[in-house]
Design a protein around this motif. Structure first.
Motif, PDB file in Angstrom:
ATOM      1  N   ILE A  53     -56.333 -12.442  72.899  1.00  0.00           N
ATOM      2  CA  ILE A  53     -56.160 -12.760  74.121  1.00  0.00           C
ATOM      3  C   ILE A  53     -57.399 -12.877  75.024  1.00  0.00           C
ATOM      4  O   ILE A  53     -57.240 -13.682  76.119  1.00  0.00           O
ATOM      5  CB  ILE A  53     -55.143 -11.722  74.849  1.00  0.00           C
ATOM      6  CG1 ILE A  53     -53.577 -11.843  74.390  1.00  0.00           C
ATOM      7  CG2 ILE A  53     -54.902 -11.487  76.531  1.00  0.00           C
ATOM      8  CD1 ILE A  53     -52.623 -10.701  74.359  1.00  0.00           C
ATOM      9  N   VAL A  54     -58.329 -11.970  74.921  1.00  0.00           N
ATOM     10  CA  VAL A  54     -59.525 -11.928  75.704  1.00  0.00           C
ATOM     11  C   VAL A  54     -60.364 -13.021  75.268  1.00  0.00           C
ATOM     12  O   VAL A  54     -60.784 -13.942  76.327  1.00  0.00           O
ATOM     13  CB  VAL A  54     -60.443 -10.657  75.206  1.00  0.00           C
ATOM     14  CG1 VAL A  54     -61.705 -10.723  76.136  1.00  0.00           C
ATOM     15  CG2 VAL A  54     -59.748  -9.268  75.658  1.00  0.00           C
TER      16      VAL A  54
ATOM     17  N   HIS B 225     -60.632 -20.491  78.780  1.00  0.00           N
ATOM     18  CA  HIS B 225     -59.908 -20.962  80.080  1.00  0.00           C
ATOM     19  C   HIS B 225     -61.061 -20.870  81.267  1.00  0.00           C
ATOM     20  O   HIS B 225     -61.191 -21.720  82.025  1.00  0.00           O
ATOM     21  CB  HIS B 225     -58.671 -20.050  80.630  1.00  0.00           C
ATOM     22  CG  HIS B 225     -57.618 -20.653  79.666  1.00  0.00           C
ATOM     23  ND1 HIS B 225     -57.179 -21.688  79.718  1.00  0.00           N
ATOM     24  CD2 HIS B 225     -56.722 -19.785  79.191  1.00  0.00           C
ATOM     25  CE1 HIS B 225     -56.131 -21.935  79.087  1.00  0.00           C
ATOM     26  NE2 HIS B 225     -55.829 -20.753  78.470  1.00  0.00           N
ATOM     27  N   TYR B 226     -61.899 -19.724  81.351  1.00  0.00           N
ATOM     28  CA  TYR B 226     -62.905 -19.327  82.338  1.00  0.00           C
ATOM     29  C   TYR B 226     -64.218 -20.248  82.108  1.00  0.00           C
ATOM     30  O   TYR B 226     -65.023 -20.653  82.963  1.00  0.00           O
ATOM     31  CB  TYR B 226     -63.054 -17.913  82.499  1.00  0.00           C
ATOM     32  CG  TYR B 226     -62.088 -17.383  83.500  1.00  0.00           C
ATOM     33  CD1 TYR B 226     -62.339 -16.987  84.802  1.00  0.00           C
ATOM     34  CD2 TYR B 226     -60.812 -16.939  83.077  1.00  0.00           C
ATOM     35  CE1 TYR B 226     -61.509 -16.428  85.643  1.00  0.00           C
ATOM     36  CE2 TYR B 226     -60.029 -16.359  83.721  1.00  0.00           C
ATOM     37  CZ  TYR B 226     -60.187 -16.102  85.262  1.00  0.00           C
ATOM     38  OH  TYR B 226     -59.604 -15.400  85.845  1.00  0.00           O
TER      39      TYR B 226
ATOM     40  N   GLU C 207     -52.152  -9.688  80.774  1.00  0.00           N
ATOM     41  CA  GLU C 207     -51.226 -10.136  79.609  1.00  0.00           C
ATOM     42  C   GLU C 207     -50.935  -9.011  78.357  1.00  0.00           C
ATOM     43  O   GLU C 207     -49.907  -8.717  77.878  1.00  0.00           O
ATOM     44  CB  GLU C 207     -52.015 -11.487  78.944  1.00  0.00           C
ATOM     45  CG  GLU C 207     -51.096 -11.914  77.955  1.00  0.00           C
ATOM     46  CD  GLU C 207     -51.481 -13.248  77.517  1.00  0.00           C
ATOM     47  OE1 GLU C 207     -51.297 -13.883  76.596  1.00  0.00           O
ATOM     48  OE2 GLU C 207     -51.796 -14.206  78.627  1.00  0.00           O
TER      49      GLU C 207
ATOM     50  N   GLU D 252     -58.934 -15.968  74.608  1.00  0.00           N
ATOM     51  CA  GLU D 252     -58.314 -17.260  75.094  1.00  0.00           C
ATOM     52  C   GLU D 252     -58.713 -17.107  76.849  1.00  0.00           C
ATOM     53  O   GLU D 252     -58.916 -18.568  77.209  1.00  0.00           O
ATOM     54  CB  GLU D 252     -56.894 -16.975  75.111  1.00  0.00           C
ATOM     55  CG  GLU D 252     -56.162 -18.151  75.929  1.00  0.00           C
ATOM     56  CD  GLU D 252     -54.602 -17.779  75.784  1.00  0.00           C
ATOM     57  OE1 GLU D 252     -53.707 -18.692  75.557  1.00  0.00           O
ATOM     58  OE2 GLU D 252     -54.174 -16.766  76.170  1.00  0.00           O
ATOM     59  N   LYS D 253     -58.634 -16.227  77.367  1.00  0.00           N
ATOM     60  CA  LYS D 253     -59.175 -16.123  78.919  1.00  0.00           C
ATOM     61  C   LYS D 253     -60.611 -16.513  79.013  1.00  0.00           C
ATOM     62  O   LYS D 253     -61.097 -17.475  79.794  1.00  0.00           O
ATOM     63  CB  LYS D 253     -59.043 -14.730  79.573  1.00  0.00           C
ATOM     64  CG  LYS D 253     -57.626 -14.034  79.202  1.00  0.00           C
ATOM     65  CD  LYS D 253     -56.654 -15.207  79.816  1.00  0.00           C
ATOM     66  CE  LYS D 253     -55.266 -14.480  79.330  1.00  0.00           C
ATOM     67  NZ  LYS D 253     -54.120 -15.506  79.490  1.00  0.00           N
TER      68      LYS D 253
ATOM     69  N   SER E 192     -55.224 -23.257  74.188  1.00  0.00           N
ATOM     70  CA  SER E 192     -56.431 -23.931  75.282  1.00  0.00           C
ATOM     71  C   SER E 192     -56.472 -25.214  75.012  1.00  0.00           C
ATOM     72  O   SER E 192     -56.104 -25.653  74.060  1.00  0.00           O
ATOM     73  CB  SER E 192     -57.597 -23.142  74.638  1.00  0.00           C
ATOM     74  OG  SER E 192     -58.668 -23.946  75.474  1.00  0.00           O
TER      75      SER E 192
ATOM     76  N   VAL F 238     -62.046 -12.810  83.894  1.00  0.00           N
ATOM     77  CA  VAL F 238     -61.498 -12.925  82.388  1.00  0.00           C
ATOM     78  C   VAL F 238     -60.879 -11.378  82.218  1.00  0.00           C
ATOM     79  O   VAL F 238     -59.802 -11.242  81.434  1.00  0.00           O
ATOM     80  CB  VAL F 238     -62.781 -12.808  81.541  1.00  0.00           C
ATOM     81  CG1 VAL F 238     -62.402 -12.453  80.191  1.00  0.00           C
ATOM     82  CG2 VAL F 238     -63.182 -14.134  81.292  1.00  0.00           C
TER      83      VAL F 238
ATOM     84  N   SER G   9     -57.136 -11.197  84.028  1.00  0.00           N
ATOM     85  CA  SER G   9     -56.209 -11.807  83.403  1.00  0.00           C
ATOM     86  C   SER G   9     -55.715 -11.393  81.962  1.00  0.00           C
ATOM     87  O   SER G   9     -54.656 -11.591  81.683  1.00  0.00           O
ATOM     88  CB  SER G   9     -56.615 -13.258  83.446  1.00  0.00           C
ATOM     89  OG  SER G   9     -57.686 -13.472  82.874  1.00  0.00           O
ATOM     90  N   SER G  10     -56.867 -11.027  81.391  1.00  0.00           N
ATOM     91  CA  SER G  10     -56.633 -10.361  79.852  1.00  0.00           C
ATOM     92  C   SER G  10     -55.541  -8.988  80.162  1.00  0.00           C
ATOM     93  O   SER G  10     -54.894  -8.991  79.332  1.00  0.00           O
ATOM     94  CB  SER G  10     -57.917  -9.938  79.265  1.00  0.00           C
ATOM     95  OG  SER G  10     -58.722 -11.298  79.047  1.00  0.00           O
TER      96      SER G  10
END
Length: 296
Positions: A194-195, A201-202, A262, A197-198, A35, A255, A258-259
């Motif tokens: 992963i969650v 980003h959001y 991936e 990280e999203k 990130s 979220v 996109s999670s």
């Protein structure tokens, strides 16, 4: 026949200099979340590079910074403790031509360390030759590095050379992990990362650092190629919860979508995921909560 070489390496540096990006490039697969926000990495995560006659176990540690809460204190302690546990240290800095207080703090720590240290000057893909020379000379004056080299974590330039330098300094040793293994973390942990990280980003400003993600369960359906995943996002304020969910649930849906995409690539299966958002006031300063989340 060459002796097998193996050992442990840590990559340290200020938050957001590209440590996770570098390790992901080395192992050739995204394991550590990335990130543009600092303090992305919270846990000391082991990732494994497997060469033909070598194995490097990387300890990815949180960026060293001045802590503001118990979570921050534990993150910095994890990074400091690692310096005495490894065979080689990589100190990663970015293209900044001036050495800031954060880097000076780390340099002072490294003066007392007997472990070999390689300085990696990251982001040489955007550094002019004169600027690179200035960074090189500024750090070389400290006279504590076994090697100084430029690299680009994002496009892989000189990463193979860094691996060679690391292997040179490793002792002869066993293969600690199977050759097809690239991390010691379970799938549930990687899914939670992963969650998170999203979310990074959001979201924006302070909210991302006040969130934790827990995977409550992952279950494969018996009759279908679908994995059910139940996730809880913890935040510290009701106002944060509203921001995470977003107007008409738009943000949390983004979220989740996109999670899920991936995670499906990671698991090779369709995923049905439910996400819950709960408030745990000031959880970053509560030892019981930090223990339950694996940060202590």
């Amino acid at each position: 026949m060459l002796a097998f070489k193996s050992g442990f390496v840590t990559i340290i540096g200020r938050p957001n200099v590209g440590k996770s990006t570098l390790i992901n490039n080395i192992v050739g697969q995204k394991i550590l979340i990335m990130s543009n926000k600092p303090q992305t990495t919270r846990n000391k995560i082991q990732t494994i590079y497997n060469g033909e006659e070598s194995q490097i176990v990387f300890l990815d540690t949180p960026g060293i910074h001045k802590p503001k809460n118990k979570l921050g204190e534990n993150m910095v302690k994890a990074a400091k403790d690692t310096l005495n546990e490894v065979d080689v240290i990589v100190f990663l800095v970015d293209e900044s031509t001036e050495i800031g207080p954060g880097d000076r703090y780390i340099l002072e720590m490294l003066k007392d360390v007997k472990t070999p240290v390689i300085l990696g000057i990251n982001k040489i893909d955007i550094l002019e030759p004169d600027a690179y020379k200035a960074v090189y000379e500024a750090y070389s004056e400290y006279n504590i590095f076994d090697e100084i080299m430029g690299l680009s974590a994002i496009n892989g330039k000189n990463v193979d050379k860094l691996i060679d330098k690391l292997v040179e300094r490793l002792p002869d040793g066993p293969q600690y992990f199977p050759s097809d293994m690239i991390t010691d973390q379970p799938e549930r942990f990687i899914v939670s990362e992963i969650v998170r990280e999203k979310l990074l980003h959001y979201l924006h400003e302070e909210v991302p650092h006040g969130v934790a993600v827990v995977v409550n369960f992952m279950r494969q359906r018996e009759d279908k190629d679908i994995i059910d995943i139940d996730v809880t996002i913890y935040c510290e304020r009701n106002s944060h919860k509203a921001i995470i969910i977003g107007k008409n649930g738009k943000k949390i849906k983004g979220v989740g979508k996109s999670s899920r995409e991936e995670i499906e690539r990671l698991l090779g299966s369709k995923v049905f995921m439910e996400i819950w958002v709960k408030v745990k006031k000031d959880w970053r300063d509560k030892e019981s909560m930090l223990r339950n989340l694996g940060y202590m």
